[in-house]
Scaffold this active site. Sequence first.
Site, PDB file in Angstrom:
ATOM      1  N   ASP A   1      -6.935  -2.090   1.429  1.00  0.00           N
ATOM      2  CA  ASP A   1      -7.534  -1.157   2.371  1.00  0.00           C
ATOM      3  C   ASP A   1      -8.142  -1.993   3.493  1.00  0.00           C
ATOM      4  O   ASP A   1      -8.912  -2.915   3.217  1.00  0.00           O
ATOM      5  CB  ASP A   1      -8.675  -0.445   1.620  1.00  0.00           C
ATOM      6  CG  ASP A   1      -8.942   0.945   2.112  1.00  0.00           C
ATOM      7  OD1 ASP A   1      -8.189   1.440   2.949  1.00  0.00           O
ATOM      8  OD2 ASP A   1      -9.932   1.526   1.625  1.00  0.00           O
TER       9      ASP A   1
ATOM     10  N   ASP B   1     -10.259  -1.338   6.939  1.00  0.00           N
ATOM     11  CA  ASP B   1     -10.943  -0.328   7.747  1.00  0.00           C
ATOM     12  C   ASP B   1     -11.612  -0.976   8.948  1.00  0.00           C
ATOM     13  O   ASP B   1     -12.303  -1.993   8.799  1.00  0.00           O
ATOM     14  CB  ASP B   1     -12.045   0.362   6.927  1.00  0.00           C
ATOM     15  CG  ASP B   1     -11.500   1.232   5.808  1.00  0.00           C
ATOM     16  OD1 ASP B   1     -10.411   1.804   5.981  1.00  0.00           O
ATOM     17  OD2 ASP B   1     -12.182   1.327   4.770  1.00  0.00           O
TER      18      ASP B   1
ATOM     19  N   ARG C   1      -5.967   1.064  -4.887  1.00  0.00           N
ATOM     20  CA  ARG C   1      -5.089   0.619  -3.800  1.00  0.00           C
ATOM     21  C   ARG C   1      -4.985  -0.897  -3.774  1.00  0.00           C
ATOM     22  O   ARG C   1      -5.935  -1.602  -4.134  1.00  0.00           O
ATOM     23  CB  ARG C   1      -5.546   1.164  -2.451  1.00  0.00           C
ATOM     24  CG  ARG C   1      -6.865   0.715  -1.894  1.00  0.00           C
ATOM     25  CD  ARG C   1      -8.102   1.521  -2.288  1.00  0.00           C
ATOM     26  NE  ARG C   1      -7.994   2.958  -2.316  1.00  0.00           N
ATOM     27  CZ  ARG C   1      -8.161   3.742  -1.259  1.00  0.00           C
ATOM     28  NH1 ARG C   1      -8.405   3.219  -0.104  1.00  0.00           N
ATOM     29  NH2 ARG C   1      -8.100   5.038  -1.391  1.00  0.00           N
TER      30      ARG C   1
ATOM     31  N   ARG D   1       0.829  -1.199   0.000  1.00  0.00           N
ATOM     32  CA  ARG D   1       0.000   0.000   0.000  1.00  0.00           C
ATOM     33  C   ARG D   1       0.865   1.251   0.000  1.00  0.00           C
ATOM     34  O   ARG D   1       1.784   1.387   0.792  1.00  0.00           O
ATOM     35  CB  ARG D   1      -0.894   0.008   1.250  1.00  0.00           C
ATOM     36  CG  ARG D   1      -1.673   1.302   1.499  1.00  0.00           C
ATOM     37  CD  ARG D   1      -2.859   1.412   0.556  1.00  0.00           C
ATOM     38  NE  ARG D   1      -3.618   2.632   0.820  1.00  0.00           N
ATOM     39  CZ  ARG D   1      -4.683   2.686   1.611  1.00  0.00           C
ATOM     40  NH1 ARG D   1      -5.122   1.608   2.200  1.00  0.00           N
ATOM     41  NH2 ARG D   1      -5.330   3.828   1.794  1.00  0.00           N
TER      42      ARG D   1
END
Length: 169
Positions: A96, A98, A93, A83
């Site tokens: 990710d 989250d 990307r 990343r």
Amino acid sequence: MEAVYIGLGSNLAEPVQQLDAALAALAQLPSTRLIATSAYYSSAPLGPSDQPRFTNAVAHLETNLTPHALLDQLQAIELSQGRQRNSERWGPRTLDLDILLFGKCIINDERLRVPHYHMHARPFVLVPLAELCPADFSLADGRLLADLLRQCPVDPTLQRLHTPQLCTT
Ligand code: ROI
């Protein structure tokens, strides 16, 4: 132990393999257990459309880490999978990760907003999350997941792919 839900997303460098590797890494985190994973979903990019489709999933963890210690671990996994943090906002990307929900915690600081700020508007988050949660599941702020799903715009590009094998070794 707190029940935590993590959103995973990738649209570069073999997204399915990125998610497979990320789930294996989540299963290895200290003081943490990987409980379940949703199916993988493919969808058109939200935001700038001149980028590849995304693959998304949600993972259910139980952890004794603090929210910020978990965030540090997630960012280390993102970096280990290539990343680039300086890249454009809402751009492509490799990975990710989250924190969508962390028990019943509500967090608003410069590093973390939990429940995740955009999740209520993102079918590629809500649909896999709903696979893992009971029908009457409510967020820390009292919103019902079922209501968020009903109010969320339908994404005609969202396609369910396969369910990954849970790798906990
Ligand atoms: N779009 C989709 N479909 N899935 C994502 O995970 C995703 N993540 C993002 C942006 C670029 C906003 N768009 C996305 O960060």
